[in-house]
Design a protein around this motif. Structure first.
Motif, PDB file in Angstrom:
ATOM      1  N   LEU A 106       0.855  -1.178   0.000  1.00  0.00           N
ATOM      2  CA  LEU A 106       0.000   0.000   0.000  1.00  0.00           C
ATOM      3  C   LEU A 106       0.892   1.229   0.000  1.00  0.00           C
ATOM      4  CD1 LEU A 106      -2.817  -0.723   2.639  1.00  0.00           C
ATOM      5  CD2 LEU A 106      -3.130  -0.437   0.172  1.00  0.00           C
ATOM      6  N   ARG A 107       0.366   2.310  -0.525  1.00  0.00           N
ATOM      7  CA  ARG A 107       1.085   3.576  -0.472  1.00  0.00           C
ATOM      8  C   ARG A 107       0.189   4.598   0.220  1.00  0.00           C
ATOM      9  NH1 ARG A 107       5.559   5.446  -3.149  1.00  0.00           N
ATOM     10  NH2 ARG A 107       5.830   7.712  -3.282  1.00  0.00           N
ATOM     11  N   LEU A 108       0.634   5.066   1.364  1.00  0.00           N
ATOM     12  CA  LEU A 108      -0.089   6.089   2.113  1.00  0.00           C
ATOM     13  C   LEU A 108       0.422   7.466   1.722  1.00  0.00           C
ATOM     14  CD1 LEU A 108      -0.088   4.520   5.696  1.00  0.00           C
ATOM     15  CD2 LEU A 108      -1.670   4.109   3.803  1.00  0.00           C
ATOM     16  N   SER A 109      -0.478   8.418   1.762  1.00  0.00           N
ATOM     17  CA  SER A 109      -0.102   9.794   1.469  1.00  0.00           C
ATOM     18  C   SER A 109      -0.668  10.714   2.538  1.00  0.00           C
ATOM     19  CB  SER A 109      -0.636  10.214   0.100  1.00  0.00           C
ATOM     20  OG  SER A 109      -0.186  11.524  -0.227  1.00  0.00           O
ATOM     21  N   CYS A 110       0.082  11.749   2.843  1.00  0.00           N
ATOM     22  CA  CYS A 110      -0.344  12.745   3.833  1.00  0.00           C
ATOM     23  C   CYS A 110      -0.213  14.114   3.185  1.00  0.00           C
ATOM     24  CB  CYS A 110       0.520  12.641   5.078  1.00  0.00           C
ATOM     25  SG  CYS A 110       0.211  13.916   6.322  1.00  0.00           S
ATOM     26  N   LYS A 111      -1.336  14.772   2.990  1.00  0.00           N
ATOM     27  CA  LYS A 111      -1.333  16.114   2.415  1.00  0.00           C
ATOM     28  C   LYS A 111      -1.498  17.132   3.536  1.00  0.00           C
ATOM     29  CE  LYS A 111      -1.122  14.959  -1.970  1.00  0.00           C
ATOM     30  NZ  LYS A 111      -2.264  15.165  -2.853  1.00  0.00           N
ATOM     31  N   ILE A 132       3.649  13.953   2.097  1.00  0.00           N
ATOM     32  CA  ILE A 132       4.579  12.949   2.607  1.00  0.00           C
ATOM     33  C   ILE A 132       3.973  11.585   2.293  1.00  0.00           C
ATOM     34  CG2 ILE A 132       5.875  12.083   4.606  1.00  0.00           C
ATOM     35  CD1 ILE A 132       3.974  15.243   5.054  1.00  0.00           C
ATOM     36  N   ASP A 133       4.726  10.727   1.664  1.00  0.00           N
ATOM     37  CA  ASP A 133       4.235   9.403   1.305  1.00  0.00           C
ATOM     38  C   ASP A 133       4.960   8.321   2.095  1.00  0.00           C
ATOM     39  OD1 ASP A 133       3.692   9.987  -2.280  1.00  0.00           O
ATOM     40  OD2 ASP A 133       2.578  10.600  -0.499  1.00  0.00           O
ATOM     41  N   LEU A 134       4.274   7.206   2.255  1.00  0.00           N
ATOM     42  CA  LEU A 134       4.868   6.033   2.884  1.00  0.00           C
ATOM     43  C   LEU A 134       4.532   4.829   2.009  1.00  0.00           C
ATOM     44  CD1 LEU A 134       6.443   5.002   5.395  1.00  0.00           C
ATOM     45  CD2 LEU A 134       4.210   4.381   6.354  1.00  0.00           C
ATOM     46  N   GLN A 135       5.520   4.318   1.314  1.00  0.00           N
ATOM     47  CA  GLN A 135       5.358   3.102   0.529  1.00  0.00           C
ATOM     48  C   GLN A 135       5.592   1.916   1.440  1.00  0.00           C
ATOM     49  OE1 GLN A 135       4.450   2.603  -2.719  1.00  0.00           O
ATOM     50  NE2 GLN A 135       4.547   0.411  -2.301  1.00  0.00           N
ATOM     51  N   MET A 136       4.602   1.031   1.515  1.00  0.00           N
ATOM     52  CA  MET A 136       4.684  -0.118   2.412  1.00  0.00           C
ATOM     53  C   MET A 136       4.602  -1.391   1.591  1.00  0.00           C
ATOM     54  SD  MET A 136       2.256   1.189   5.556  1.00  0.00           S
ATOM     55  CE  MET A 136       0.734   0.990   4.628  1.00  0.00           C
ATOM     56  N   ASP A 137       5.640  -2.184   1.644  1.00  0.00           N
ATOM     57  CA  ASP A 137       5.696  -3.448   0.919  1.00  0.00           C
ATOM     58  C   ASP A 137       5.784  -4.613   1.900  1.00  0.00           C
ATOM     59  OD1 ASP A 137       7.900  -1.790  -1.379  1.00  0.00           O
ATOM     60  OD2 ASP A 137       5.741  -2.109  -1.590  1.00  0.00           O
ATOM     61  N   SER A 138       5.452  -5.780   1.409  1.00  0.00           N
ATOM     62  CA  SER A 138       5.527  -6.998   2.223  1.00  0.00           C
ATOM     63  C   SER A 138       4.787  -6.841   3.546  1.00  0.00           C
ATOM     64  CB  SER A 138       6.994  -7.389   2.476  1.00  0.00           C
ATOM     65  OG  SER A 138       7.675  -7.604   1.272  1.00  0.00           O
ATOM     66  N   LEU A 139       3.602  -6.322   3.489  1.00  0.00           N
ATOM     67  CA  LEU A 139       2.812  -6.094   4.699  1.00  0.00           C
ATOM     68  C   LEU A 139       2.392  -7.411   5.327  1.00  0.00           C
ATOM     69  CD1 LEU A 139       0.701  -3.097   3.428  1.00  0.00           C
ATOM     70  CD2 LEU A 139       2.056  -3.094   5.537  1.00  0.00           C
ATOM     71  N   GLN A 140       2.342  -7.410   6.651  1.00  0.00           N
ATOM     72  CA  GLN A 140       1.967  -8.588   7.417  1.00  0.00           C
ATOM     73  C   GLN A 140       0.708  -8.301   8.229  1.00  0.00           C
ATOM     74  OE1 GLN A 140       3.641 -11.495   6.879  1.00  0.00           O
ATOM     75  NE2 GLN A 140       4.662 -10.215   5.331  1.00  0.00           N
ATOM     76  N   PRO A 141      -0.060  -9.340   8.571  1.00  0.00           N
ATOM     77  CA  PRO A 141      -1.314  -9.122   9.309  1.00  0.00           C
ATOM     78  C   PRO A 141      -1.136  -8.349  10.604  1.00  0.00           C
ATOM     79  CG  PRO A 141      -1.260 -11.336   8.420  1.00  0.00           C
ATOM     80  CD  PRO A 141       0.090 -10.740   8.143  1.00  0.00           C
TER      81      PRO A 141
END
Length: 121
Positions: free
Chosen positions: A16-21, A77-86
């Protein structure tokens, strides 16, 4: 004001990619961080980035999987999140916070309302 977006439901191992404006304050003067709070747990720091974007910190549990970035032209500001776990299911918050070696303990000046991330197994 900080407004997060990009949360949602993703399968284990997904991204997922989170964004903060931001608006209403001098974006370029501030450092920012991402924090998260899972149900029944305390809030924890995930990552931060300084005002120039040249310095970043990551919590040990996300190093190598998450990437923080900022776009000073877009006040985002963005946060790219890979390989996310439960176990990373949580509400993710953006905050204006000093990004130094003790960043996860620093008091934030502003907080967003959060965006929900759910990782299914």
């Amino acid at each position: 004001q900080l407004v997060e977006s990009g949360g949602g439901l993703v399968q284990s191992g997904g991204s997922l990619r989170l964004s903060c404006k931001t608006e209403g304050f001098p974006f370029r003067a501030y450092d920012f961080g991402w924090f998260r709070q899972a149900p029944g747990k305390e809030r924890e720091g995930v990552s931060c980035i300084n005002n120039s974007g040249r310095s970043t910190y990551y919590a040990n549990f996300v190093t190598g999987r998450f990437t923080i970035s900022r776009d000073n032209a877009e006040n985002a500001i963005d946060l790219q999140m890979d390989s996310l776990q439960p176990e990373e299911t949580a509400i993710y918050y953006c905050a204006a916070v000093l990004c130094d070696g003790d960043w996860y303990h620093n008091t934030a000046d502003f907080w967003g309302q959060g965006t929900q991330v759910i990782v299914s197994s």
